[in-house]
Design an enzyme around this catalytic site. Structure first.
Site, short mmCIF file in Angstrom:
data_model
loop_
_atom_site.label_atom_id
_atom_site.label_comp_id
_atom_site.label_asym_id
_atom_site.label_seq_id
_atom_site.Cartn_x
_atom_site.Cartn_y
_atom_site.Cartn_z
N LYS A 79 -13.81 -3.85 2.88
CA LYS A 79 -14.61 -2.61 2.85
C LYS A 79 -16.08 -2.82 3.23
CE LYS A 79 -11.85 0.12 -0.34
NZ LYS A 79 -11.78 0.85 -1.59
N ALA B 87 -14.47 -0.88 -5.80
CA ALA B 87 -14.25 0.54 -6.08
C ALA B 87 -15.35 1.10 -6.96
CB ALA B 87 -12.89 0.73 -6.75
N SER C 205 0.81 -1.22 0.00
CA SER C 205 0.00 0.00 0.00
C SER C 205 0.85 1.27 0.00
CB SER C 205 -0.90 0.02 1.23
OG SER C 205 -1.49 1.29 1.37
N ASP D 132 -13.41 7.43 -0.77
CA ASP D 132 -13.24 7.09 -2.20
C ASP D 132 -14.18 7.94 -3.05
OD1 ASP D 132 -11.28 5.16 -1.98
OD2 ASP D 132 -12.68 3.49 -1.84
N SER E 282 -0.48 4.16 0.97
CA SER E 282 -1.06 5.09 1.94
C SER E 282 -0.09 5.52 3.06
CB SER E 282 -2.33 4.50 2.56
OG SER E 282 -3.30 4.36 1.56
N GLY F 207 -4.55 7.19 -11.45
CA GLY F 207 -4.99 6.57 -10.20
C GLY F 207 -4.39 7.23 -8.97
N TYR G 75 -3.11 2.70 -9.76
CA TYR G 75 -2.03 3.69 -9.62
C TYR G 75 -0.62 3.09 -9.75
CZ TYR G 75 -2.22 2.18 -4.72
OH TYR G 75 -2.24 1.45 -3.55
N LEU H 200 -21.33 -10.28 -15.95
CA LEU H 200 -22.46 -9.38 -16.16
C LEU H 200 -23.29 -9.18 -14.89
CD1 LEU H 200 -23.38 -7.82 -18.62
CD2 LEU H 200 -25.03 -9.64 -19.10
P1 NAP Z 1 -12.22 -5.84 -6.90
O1 NAP Z 1 -13.39 -5.63 -5.99
O2 NAP Z 1 -11.41 -7.06 -6.74
O3 NAP Z 1 -12.79 -5.79 -8.42
C1 NAP Z 1 -12.00 -6.16 -9.50
C2 NAP Z 1 -12.70 -5.82 -10.83
O4 NAP Z 1 -11.77 -6.15 -11.87
C3 NAP Z 1 -13.97 -6.59 -11.11
O5 NAP Z 1 -14.83 -5.81 -11.88
C4 NAP Z 1 -13.45 -7.79 -11.95
O6 NAP Z 1 -14.39 -8.34 -12.83
C5 NAP Z 1 -12.40 -7.07 -12.78
N1 NAP Z 1 -11.40 -7.98 -13.31
C6 NAP Z 1 -10.45 -8.64 -12.62
N2 NAP Z 1 -9.69 -9.36 -13.45
C7 NAP Z 1 -10.19 -9.16 -14.71
C8 NAP Z 1 -9.83 -9.63 -16.00
N3 NAP Z 1 -8.80 -10.46 -16.17
N4 NAP Z 1 -10.53 -9.20 -17.07
C9 NAP Z 1 -11.56 -8.35 -16.90
N5 NAP Z 1 -11.96 -7.86 -15.71
C10 NAP Z 1 -11.28 -8.28 -14.61
O7 NAP Z 1 -11.20 -4.63 -6.81
P2 NAP Z 1 -11.52 -3.08 -6.48
O8 NAP Z 1 -11.51 -2.84 -5.03
O9 NAP Z 1 -12.72 -2.64 -7.22
O10 NAP Z 1 -10.19 -2.40 -7.05
C11 NAP Z 1 -9.90 -2.44 -8.43
C12 NAP Z 1 -8.60 -1.69 -8.71
O11 NAP Z 1 -8.74 -0.33 -8.35
C13 NAP Z 1 -7.43 -2.22 -7.92
O12 NAP Z 1 -6.31 -2.29 -8.77
C14 NAP Z 1 -7.19 -1.18 -6.84
O13 NAP Z 1 -5.82 -1.08 -6.47
C15 NAP Z 1 -7.64 0.08 -7.55
N6 NAP Z 1 -8.12 1.10 -6.58
C16 NAP Z 1 -7.54 2.33 -6.63
C17 NAP Z 1 -7.98 3.32 -5.77
C18 NAP Z 1 -7.33 4.68 -5.82
O14 NAP Z 1 -7.47 5.43 -4.85
N7 NAP Z 1 -6.66 5.03 -6.90
C19 NAP Z 1 -9.02 3.08 -4.87
C20 NAP Z 1 -9.62 1.82 -4.86
C21 NAP Z 1 -9.17 0.84 -5.73
P3 NAP Z 1 -15.39 -9.51 -12.35
O15 NAP Z 1 -16.52 -8.83 -11.65
O16 NAP Z 1 -15.78 -10.18 -13.61
O17 NAP Z 1 -14.61 -10.41 -11.45
#
Ligand code: NAP
Length: 478
Positions: A282, A346, A233, A318, A235, A450, A429, A368
């Protein structure tokens, strides 16, 4: 003390590593087992080559070291090394009292009696420390917590073993928080290394300059981030320099957490003032909160927990963290409709934020049903990721929220033809320039990164934690 473990093959190189790290350390551990056999012969010279207290250690393979010869040879090499002016010698628990103890005593070298467990922590950990102490000057226990309950056991060492001179090390990913908060376990030192000589070791520079681990005292307010994984992280890079800049005696530490409920017990024990929450906790943390903000209620997930009198309060930064970089474009009408790629944790906050500000949203996702769930809550459209091409030239904003592209150069919408008029926003990011953003840049799109969202949500957390604005002149490299 922050003590640097030296794992170079020659004494000259060990001196160089010591000098390189000198500003951040107060002791070094010379590992005879890492030295070549010829260099080991001259190990007694080492303390006079560096002006810093040195621990002499010769670790066997079964204790996580490299020495695989006979016990007789090992003891003889250690004995010879003790001709030098070492400050401490490390002797393992099972080594019977012998010439080593006598020589150390006669030279005023303090004896550390050590116990190692690379697969867990023993049930009798506290009595084991007391037994070790009886056989030396300092008891050292290096064990491997397997979950947050084991981490709690280590932090309780301070209460259970008050005033016993000891070194407590939690190895492996669950031990990282204990390596940083070593003073809260009553441990007299923590080990650092340039090359992770033991699992989970941090760099001396990070322990000193990022965490100021050696300055933690009983008045230090403890904050942190919980997640799984979490040790990557960024943070801590936001909060620790922020606390320093406002002269707040506080520290922000990553906690690998397998069980949110157990973590709340640790948070109470450590009298924590607040913590950030990341994947996968979360939603799970909601059950343990006494109060939540309107955003948490509506989004259904919480990324920030703060201590208020008598209860834990959950917030979601967020939401605004995502929105702040693009708010001027929403308010000016440049962004009227958006494609949100991904339907993970997210995405909930992002879709809700966009809908709340009147933006029309379509969610595209691999699965979907996940997109459908978020779309139903937010009254918006959804589609399969495979149909991405149907939306070419149709939207003002494209937000990439999947984990595709995290530490790899891949895009979830490979081949998508950007017109160049879109605003492209990737919340991943690491790396800074993802494949998704690089494709959008090639077409001439406006980009948002990011780390912008990460910093904005972090600044809002900082305000929730401290009651102060994040220092304006601080721009951490994330
Ligand atoms: P998450 O709950 O694990 O969700 C992952 C998402 O990615 C789901 O929609 C998943 O689809 C999709 N996915 C994973 N592998 C895939 C693949 N091979 N092909 C297509 N889609 C795929 O994760 P999250 O918490 O939403 O976080 C997602 C990303 O955002 C992470 O990298 C995290 O580090 C980043 N993030 C950044 C911030 C920031 O402040 N910049 C804040 C939060 C999160 P399915 O539903 O089909 O599994």
């Amino acid at each position: 003390m922050i003590c640097l473990t030296l794992s170079d093959p020659t004494l000259e190189e060990c001196v160089k590593t010591t000098q390189k790290n000198r500003a951040w350390i107060e002791a070094v551990e010379l590992r005879l087992d890492y030295l070549t056999p010829e260099e080991r012969e001259n190990a007694c010279r080492f303390p006079s080559m560096v002006e810093i207290p040195v621990i002499c250690t010769h670790r066997r393979v079964q204790d996580g070291g490299k020495f695989s010869g006979s016990e007789k040879q090992r003891k003889a090499e250690l004995l010879k090394a003790l001709d030098g002016n070492f400050a401490y010698v490390d002797i393992e628990e099972d080594v019977k009292k012998c010439e080593l103890d006598e020589k150390a005593r006669s030279k005023g070298i303090k004896i550390i009696r050590s116990y190692h467990d690379f697969s867990g922590i023993p049930n009798d950990i506290y009595s084991r420390v007391l037994t070790l102490k009886k056989r030396g000057d300092i008891a050292k226990i290096a064990v491997t917590p397997q979950g947050i309950l084991d981490t709690i056991t280590l932090f309780n060492a301070e209460k259970e073993l008050k005033d016993v001179p000891k070194i407590i090390i939690g190895m492996g990913p669950y031990g990282v928080a204990t390596r940083i908060l070593y003073r809260r376990m009553g441990s007299i030192l923590t080990f650092a290394s340039d090359s992770e000589a033991a699992p989970g070791q941090l760099k001396a520079r990070d322990l000193k300059e990022l965490y100021h681990a050696d300055e933690v005292n009983e008045r230090t307010a403890i904050y942190g981030i919980i997640g799984n994984p979490v040790n990557h992280s960024a943070s801590p890079l936001i909060h620790n320099p922020g606390f320093r800049a406002i002269k707040y005696n506080a520290i922000y530490v990553p906690f690998l957490v397998d069980n949110a409920r157990a973590f709340f017990a640790l948070a109470e024990n450590l009298r924590m003032r607040g913590f950030s929450v990341t994947v996968p906790h979360k939603v799970e943390v909601l059950s343990y909160l006494g109060n939540i903000t309107r955003e948490v209620k509506q989004i259904g997930s919480c990324n920030t927990v703060v201590r208020t009198p008598g209860l834990w309060k959950g917030m979601n930064t967020d939401y605004y963290g995502f929105l702040i970089p693009i708010l001027p474009d929403i308010e000016s009408g440049r962004i009227k409709n958006a494609l949100v790629i991904g339907a993970g944790g997210a995405s909930y906050a992002i879709v809700w934020a966009l809908r709340n500000w009147g933006v029309k949203v379509t969610i595209l996702n691999r699965t979907l049903s996940h997109a459908e769930k978020i779309a139903k809550i937010n009254i918006c459209s959804f589609d399969s990721l495979e149909n991405a091409a149907n939306y070419e030239g149709q939207v003002d904003l494209i937000v990439q929220t999947t984990s595709v592209g995290l530490n790899t150069f891949e895009s979830p919408i490979e081949g998508f033809r950007f017109t160049g008029k879109e605003i492209a926003y990737d919340i991943v990011y690491k790396p800074h320039m993802t494949k998704f953003l690089s494709d959008a840049k090639a077409a001439g799109c406006t980009l948002h990164f990011g780390d912008e969202m990460l910093f904005e949500q972090g600044k809002l957390q900082f305000e929730a934690f401290t009651g102060y604005h994040y220092p304006r002149n601080l721009k951490p490299e994330l």
